[in-house]
Design an enzyme around this catalytic site. Sequence first.
Site, short mmCIF file in Angstrom:
data_model
loop_
_atom_site.label_atom_id
_atom_site.label_comp_id
_atom_site.label_asym_id
_atom_site.label_seq_id
_atom_site.Cartn_x
_atom_site.Cartn_y
_atom_site.Cartn_z
N ARG A 134 36.59 36.98 33.61
CA ARG A 134 36.75 38.19 34.42
C ARG A 134 35.59 39.13 34.15
NH1 ARG A 134 43.34 39.16 34.64
NH2 ARG A 134 43.65 37.57 36.25
N GLN A 139 33.52 37.62 39.97
CA GLN A 139 34.68 38.06 40.75
C GLN A 139 34.89 37.23 42.01
OE1 GLN A 139 34.05 42.27 41.36
NE2 GLN A 139 35.36 42.82 39.65
N ASP A 142 36.73 33.95 41.33
CA ASP A 142 37.99 34.05 40.60
C ASP A 142 39.15 33.47 41.40
OD1 ASP A 142 40.17 34.72 39.08
OD2 ASP A 142 39.63 36.83 38.82
N SER A 145 42.73 35.13 41.01
CA SER A 145 42.94 36.34 41.81
C SER A 145 43.16 36.01 43.28
CB SER A 145 41.75 37.29 41.66
OG SER A 145 41.68 37.80 40.34
N TYR A 242 44.25 40.55 30.00
CA TYR A 242 45.54 39.88 30.07
C TYR A 242 46.56 40.61 29.20
CZ TYR A 242 43.11 35.91 32.19
OH TYR A 242 42.37 35.11 33.02
#
Length: 388
Positions: A134, A139, A142, A145, A242
């Site tokens: 992350r 991004q 990912d 996500s 997390y």
Amino acid sequence: MKVAIPKERRAGELRVAASPETVKKLKALGLEVVVESGAGRGSSIPDAAFEAAGATIAADAASALADADIVLKVQRPLLSGEGQGTDGGDVNELALFKKGALLFAILNPHNSRDHVKAYAEAGVNAFAMEFMPRITRAQVMDVLSSQANLAGYKAVVDAASEYGRAFPMMMTAAGTVPPARAFIMGVGVAGLQAIATAKRLGAIVSATDVRPAVKEQVQSLGGSFVAVENDEFRQAETAGGYAKEMSDDYKRQQAALVAEHIKKQDLVITTALIPGRKAPILVTAEHVASMKPGSVLIDLAVEQGGNVEGSKLGETVVTANGVKIVGHANYPSRIAESASLLYAKNLLALLTVLHDKDKGVTVNWDDEIVKAIALTRDGAVVHPAFAG
């Protein structure tokens, strides 16, 4: 270099690892793209659409994977003896890979350590897309996500379908319909999208999480935040963003707060996962027994053991007091068309970063992204969580 996109053969998997848009862009990088016939059927992408984008259509997996330098998949390949694939019979997809091939997929290595060993033995360089770090430059790659976002949305839509009343408050000549009350447990990407979707549908939304940073996010979406806000709560997030597993004492305090709150809820969506661990129980049998008849719980963590006591993978359980516990498997696959398009873009973004105009796709093993996702290299297991 040849890029292969085989058909997904695991039961219930409707996604595909490419789209016509990403095929065009892979072709623009100078890569040859081969798609197995029927690979996009579950995502409403016909062979003709891939072909029009510049892909070659292969009749079967063997043809698609023959001499492929790069293999793009959604889920890990089937191994011999693992069970029947969607084609029927015993399937060993990994046996079709050439030595030295690069495999990019959601490999779930924590729950399939035998596969990690098999990749190394086959000489396949395997990369787990769900381990994407992350960081800002990753991004767009990912997959957790992109897929969780859609899962959170679909969970609310499913809850609305299962719930026997309307979500928004409605003023009618015959009387007023009160708004539904939705409680989201776990405010990661899936939870935030669930909050936003439930709010758009007109529900009164509340949410809980052990990470203090998400309180403002919940409130910004119009939800109220429910948590025991003590010192442990204020330190309950890892550097990677997390949730940490909480102490038994905190769990007891939180459970007491939730017990009072959950009695009043019509809809509960649980999303809490800890990487590499069994999902924590957030909703006990006592909580469920206190809920009103007709209430609905959607357990997005059911594949890792479940957040709701009594949830069953792939089933909808109706309790003695009339509460529905929904345990659908593979939520992103339930919205396969959108999930495939986003996942394909995640893969394209990674291959674009790895691509060199003179050398094609090359792996810089010192890159922080590669270090995070690489499981095997040149016949050895290299990820520190699995090596040895």
